[in-house]
Design an enzyme around this catalytic site. Structure first.
Site, PDB file in Angstrom:
ATOM      1  N   HIS A   1       3.402   6.019  -6.735  1.00 22.87           N
ATOM      2  CA  HIS A   1       4.353   4.444  -6.346  1.00 22.87           C
ATOM      3  C   HIS A   1       5.411   4.710  -8.367  1.00 22.87           C
ATOM      4  O   HIS A   1       4.641   4.455  -8.338  1.00 22.87           O
ATOM      5  CB  HIS A   1       3.647   3.697  -6.618  1.00 22.87           C
ATOM      6  CG  HIS A   1       2.335   3.270  -4.989  1.00 22.87           C
ATOM      7  ND1 HIS A   1       2.861   2.771  -4.170  1.00 22.87           N
ATOM      8  CD2 HIS A   1       1.095   3.548  -5.240  1.00 22.87           C
ATOM      9  CE1 HIS A   1       1.984   2.678  -3.458  1.00 22.87           C
ATOM     10  NE2 HIS A   1       1.044   3.493  -3.495  1.00 22.87           N
TER      11      HIS A   1
ATOM     12  N   HIS B   1      -0.193  10.592  -4.022  1.00 28.11           N
ATOM     13  CA  HIS B   1       0.680   9.888  -4.155  1.00 28.11           C
ATOM     14  C   HIS B   1       1.457   9.068  -5.443  1.00 28.11           C
ATOM     15  O   HIS B   1       0.165   8.247  -5.414  1.00 28.11           O
ATOM     16  CB  HIS B   1       2.042   9.287  -2.484  1.00 28.11           C
ATOM     17  CG  HIS B   1       1.037   7.929  -2.268  1.00 28.11           C
ATOM     18  ND1 HIS B   1      -0.102   8.604  -2.030  1.00 28.11           N
ATOM     19  CD2 HIS B   1       0.532   6.948  -2.251  1.00 28.11           C
ATOM     20  CE1 HIS B   1      -0.967   6.826  -1.730  1.00 28.11           C
ATOM     21  NE2 HIS B   1      -0.370   5.977  -2.377  1.00 28.11           N
TER      22      HIS B   1
HETATM   23  P1  5GP Z   1      -1.617   3.461  -1.102  1.00 30.12           P
HETATM   24  O1  5GP Z   1      -1.969   2.311  -1.128  1.00 30.12           O
HETATM   25  O2  5GP Z   1      -2.392   4.049  -0.020  1.00 30.12           O
HETATM   26  O3  5GP Z   1      -1.360   3.812  -2.691  1.00 30.12           O
HETATM   27  O4  5GP Z   1      -0.201   3.639  -0.850  1.00 30.12           O
HETATM   28  C1  5GP Z   1       0.349   4.246   0.550  1.00 30.12           C
HETATM   29  C2  5GP Z   1       1.858   3.009   0.998  1.00 30.12           C
HETATM   30  O5  5GP Z   1       2.233   3.553   2.100  1.00 30.12           O
HETATM   31  C3  5GP Z   1       1.553   1.598   0.929  1.00 30.12           C
HETATM   32  O6  5GP Z   1       1.915   1.063  -0.275  1.00 30.12           O
HETATM   33  C4  5GP Z   1       2.490   1.758   2.060  1.00 30.12           C
HETATM   34  O7  5GP Z   1       3.106   0.479   2.204  1.00 30.12           O
HETATM   35  C5  5GP Z   1       3.519   3.182   2.329  1.00 30.12           C
HETATM   36  N1  5GP Z   1       3.182   3.479   3.613  1.00 30.12           N
HETATM   37  C6  5GP Z   1       2.456   3.515   4.480  1.00 30.12           C
HETATM   38  N2  5GP Z   1       2.848   3.520   5.850  1.00 30.12           N
HETATM   39  C7  5GP Z   1       4.258   4.046   6.116  1.00 30.12           C
HETATM   40  C8  5GP Z   1       4.885   4.639   6.912  1.00 30.12           C
HETATM   41  O8  5GP Z   1       5.131   4.664   7.437  1.00 30.12           O
HETATM   42  N3  5GP Z   1       5.987   4.983   6.223  1.00 30.12           N
HETATM   43  C9  5GP Z   1       6.685   4.434   4.336  1.00 30.12           C
HETATM   44  N4  5GP Z   1       7.690   4.256   4.054  1.00 30.12           N
HETATM   45  N5  5GP Z   1       6.010   4.261   4.048  1.00 30.12           N
HETATM   46  C10 5GP Z   1       4.445   3.930   3.972  1.00 30.12           C
END
Ligand code: 5GP
Length: 137
Positions: A102, A100
């Site tokens: 951001h 993903h």
């Molecule tokens: P990472 O730390 O893996 O780069 O980012 C994961 C992102 O997913 C985080 O910014 C977190 O807030 C988001 N996230 C986690 N669980 C959920 C969810 O159930 N729904 C949504 N919309 N975002 C989520």
């Protein structure tokens, strides 16, 4: 346990989300804990863990989706700029193991801090350049 299933369930509609964009290859929805309002996640519909194991063709679709979403986020939020963040591996802050990007809208004095670089010696840059060129073949 590594979280590989969450975004698959969101894409399938099994877990609710605030979807903002979808096409044949890409799904985009608001981050549940935004850095700033409008912080959006752009993910491929075909699962991969992160950047390094993603098929380049899929990646091409994803980055086009990222650009489209980034333009919309900037317009809709009135942001002055956009950061892209893309975490690979637990040590790098990855919590959801489904590629993903951001898309983060930025505003004057929003308090969000970027990395703090450490000045390097020219000799260490040269040595690292050689190692990387070798790794790149
Ligand atoms: P990472 O730390 O893996 O780069 O980012 C994961 C992102 O997913 C985080 O910014 C977190 O807030 C988001 N996230 C986690 N669980 C959920 C969810 O159930 N729904 C949504 N919309 N975002 C989520």
């Amino acid at each position: 346990m590594q979280n590989t299933e969450l975004f698959k369930k969101i894409i399938a509609g099994e877990i609710p989300c605030e979807k903002v964009y979808e096409d044949d290859h890409v799904f985009a929805f608001l981050d549940i804990a935004p850095v700033n309002p409008g912080h959006t996640l752009v993910v491929p519909k075909i699962w991969s863990e992160g950047l390094l194991d993603t098929d380049p063709q899929i990646l091409a679709h994803v980055i086009q989706g990222v650009q489209k979403v980034a333009k919309a986020v900037k317009e809709a939020t009135g942001a002055s700029g956009i950061n892209l963040h893309q975490n690979n591996g637990e040590i790098a802050g990855q919590k959801v193991f489904h590629l993903h990007f951001h898309v983060i809208p930025r505003h004057e004095n929003d308090g969000y801090e970027l990395w703090h670089g450490k000045p390097a010696e020219p000799s260490s840059l040269k040595e690292m350049g050689e190692r990387l060129r070798k790794a790149l073949g």
